[in-house]
Write a protein that holds these residues in place. Structure first.
Motif, short mmCIF file in Angstrom:
data_model
loop_
_atom_site.label_atom_id
_atom_site.label_comp_id
_atom_site.label_asym_id
_atom_site.label_seq_id
_atom_site.Cartn_x
_atom_site.Cartn_y
_atom_site.Cartn_z
N VAL A 41 -30.57 -63.60 22.53
CA VAL A 41 -29.61 -64.59 23.01
C VAL A 41 -28.58 -63.92 23.92
O VAL A 41 -28.37 -62.70 23.87
N PHE A 42 -27.91 -64.73 24.76
CA PHE A 42 -26.95 -64.22 25.73
C PHE A 42 -25.57 -64.03 25.10
O PHE A 42 -25.09 -64.89 24.36
N LEU A 43 -24.93 -62.89 25.44
CA LEU A 43 -23.54 -62.66 25.09
C LEU A 43 -22.66 -63.16 26.23
O LEU A 43 -23.13 -63.52 27.32
N ARG A 44 -21.34 -63.10 26.01
CA ARG A 44 -20.39 -63.54 27.02
C ARG A 44 -20.53 -62.76 28.32
O ARG A 44 -20.36 -63.29 29.42
N ASN A 45 -20.87 -61.47 28.19
CA ASN A 45 -21.00 -60.63 29.39
C ASN A 45 -22.36 -60.79 30.07
O ASN A 45 -22.72 -59.99 30.94
N GLN A 46 -23.12 -61.79 29.67
CA GLN A 46 -24.40 -62.15 30.26
C GLN A 46 -25.54 -61.19 29.89
O GLN A 46 -26.64 -61.27 30.44
N SER A 47 -25.27 -60.29 28.96
CA SER A 47 -26.35 -59.43 28.48
C SER A 47 -27.03 -60.09 27.29
O SER A 47 -26.45 -60.94 26.61
N LEU A 48 -28.27 -59.68 27.05
CA LEU A 48 -29.03 -60.22 25.92
C LEU A 48 -28.87 -59.34 24.70
O LEU A 48 -28.80 -58.11 24.80
N THR A 49 -28.84 -59.97 23.54
CA THR A 49 -28.74 -59.22 22.29
C THR A 49 -29.63 -59.86 21.25
O THR A 49 -30.15 -60.96 21.42
N ASP A 50 -29.82 -59.14 20.15
CA ASP A 50 -30.68 -59.63 19.07
C ASP A 50 -29.98 -60.68 18.22
O ASP A 50 -28.80 -60.52 17.86
#
Length: 350
Positions: free
Chosen positions: A51-60
């Motif tokens: 899923v996307f974080l606020r900084n537009q990176s993906l995380t688990d």
């Protein structure tokens, strides 16, 4: 004097989104089963997707404690089940969240759950149904936290359990898993002769029924070819495993023969008694079939087949014993004893 400069680089910690499944009070209950275990067939029972974080990176996206414990505890706490009912195993085949950014800068998300449900019947596991559920959602970049995903995950699970419960409620009377025993139904004997078959209850045999070619090497005057058969249909009615059995006692004209000059009344009575013995064996088989009790379709089918084969062996044994003790109708005393014996057997079976 030398001055040592220590340069420190600070990297942002890798952020994960972890879910903890909340309790659910189910507004339906299981009357005939309980969920004994949940098994995740995926590579990891903790991973739910990226899923996307606020900084537009993906995380688990993860679930605390794993799916197996989370879902099993959820049903045990809020779902009333019949602990004396059928044990069910739920296997998670697919479970995933996926996200992508759209042209408006928002996040389009999709979640999906696919299950397979198995029931435990004696030592076997039988597939019951395949519930599935999915969601499409839309969110902003700033909402990648538990509150955005936990309700979706829980809703999919509850939806699948609701499907399972409805499936069982609507199908329980015709599902093998939920049977309450077995029933044997014996249909009437066949009467109508067709093709190369003369049924026992159609009439007595005549010499016209002996259409086969006599073997040149045989020293006997005649031979009849009688046999038994059962047509079996297995079904489930009102939570009973039902075997509908159509018994047949017949002779095959093309394999029965008589030599020229041997067509007398005494010889025909001898051959008719062979046919009568076949009927006796069928009577005994029917009594054995009526006593069968089974809890699975495989057992029911196997028991019927076993009794049939045993009766077939008994038929051959009795036919041989009859010919031996009557010396193929040459021993009048032995023939008379067998005629009396068979008539008594037929009365017992009527």
């Amino acid at each position: 004097m030398r001055i040592l400069f220590l340069l420190c680089f600070c990297f942002p910690a890798f952020s994960q989104v972890s879910l903890q499944l909340k309790p659910e009070v189910y507004d339906f209950e299981a009357e005939d089963y309980y969920i004994s275990s949940v098994q995740d067939e995926r590579v990891s029972q903790y991973f739910l997707g990226k899923v996307f974080l606020r900084n537009q990176s993906l995380t688990d996206l993860l679930i605390d404690g794993g799916t197996e414990n989370a879902f099993l505890n959820n049903t045990r706490q809020g779902f009333r089940q019949n602990r004396n009912g059928v044990s069910l195993i739920i296997k998670i085949e697919e479970l995933a969240f996926s996200e992508k950014r759209n042209s408006n800068g928002l996040i389009d998300g999709y979640s999906e759950m696919k299950l397979k449900v198995f029931g435990v019947l004696e030592q076997d596991t039988l597939e019951l149904c395949s519930p599935r559920s999915s969601n499409r959602y839309n969110r902003s970049l700033g909402t990648a936290h538990e509150l955005a995903y936990e309700p979706l995950l829980r809703q999919m699970w509850v939806s699948c359990i609701e499907y399972l419960n409805g499936y069982v409620a609507n199908s329980v009377n015709r599902l093998e898993l939920f049977n309450t025993g077995s029933e044997i139904i014996i249909e009437p004997f066949s009467y109508q002769n067709r093709g190369d078959t003369v049924h026992y209850f159609s009439r007595k045999v005549t010499w016209n029924d002996f259409k086969g070619r006599p073997p040149m090497a045989s020293k006997f005057a005649a031979a009849i070819f009688p046999s038994i058969g059962i047509g079996t249909k297995l079904t489930i009615r009102n939570r009973k495993l039902v075997a509908i059995i159509k018994p047949q006692v017949f002779m095959i004209p093309s394999q029965s023969w008589v030599k020229a000059g041997s067509m007398n009344a005494s010889a025909l009575r001898h051959e008719q008694l062979h046919f009568d013995i076949t009927k006796v064996v069928m009577d005994r088989l029917i009594e054995k079939l009526r006593k069968i009790e089974a809890n699975t379709m495989d057992d029911l089918s196997s028991m019927i087949q076993y009794e049939y084969l045993e009766s077939f062996r008994e038929m051959n044994k009795l036919q041989q014993q009859y010919d031996d003790e009557s010396r193929h109708n040459l021993d009048r005393v032995g023939q008379a004893k067998w005629e009396e014996k068979v008539q008594n057997w037929l009365k017992e079976g009527s």
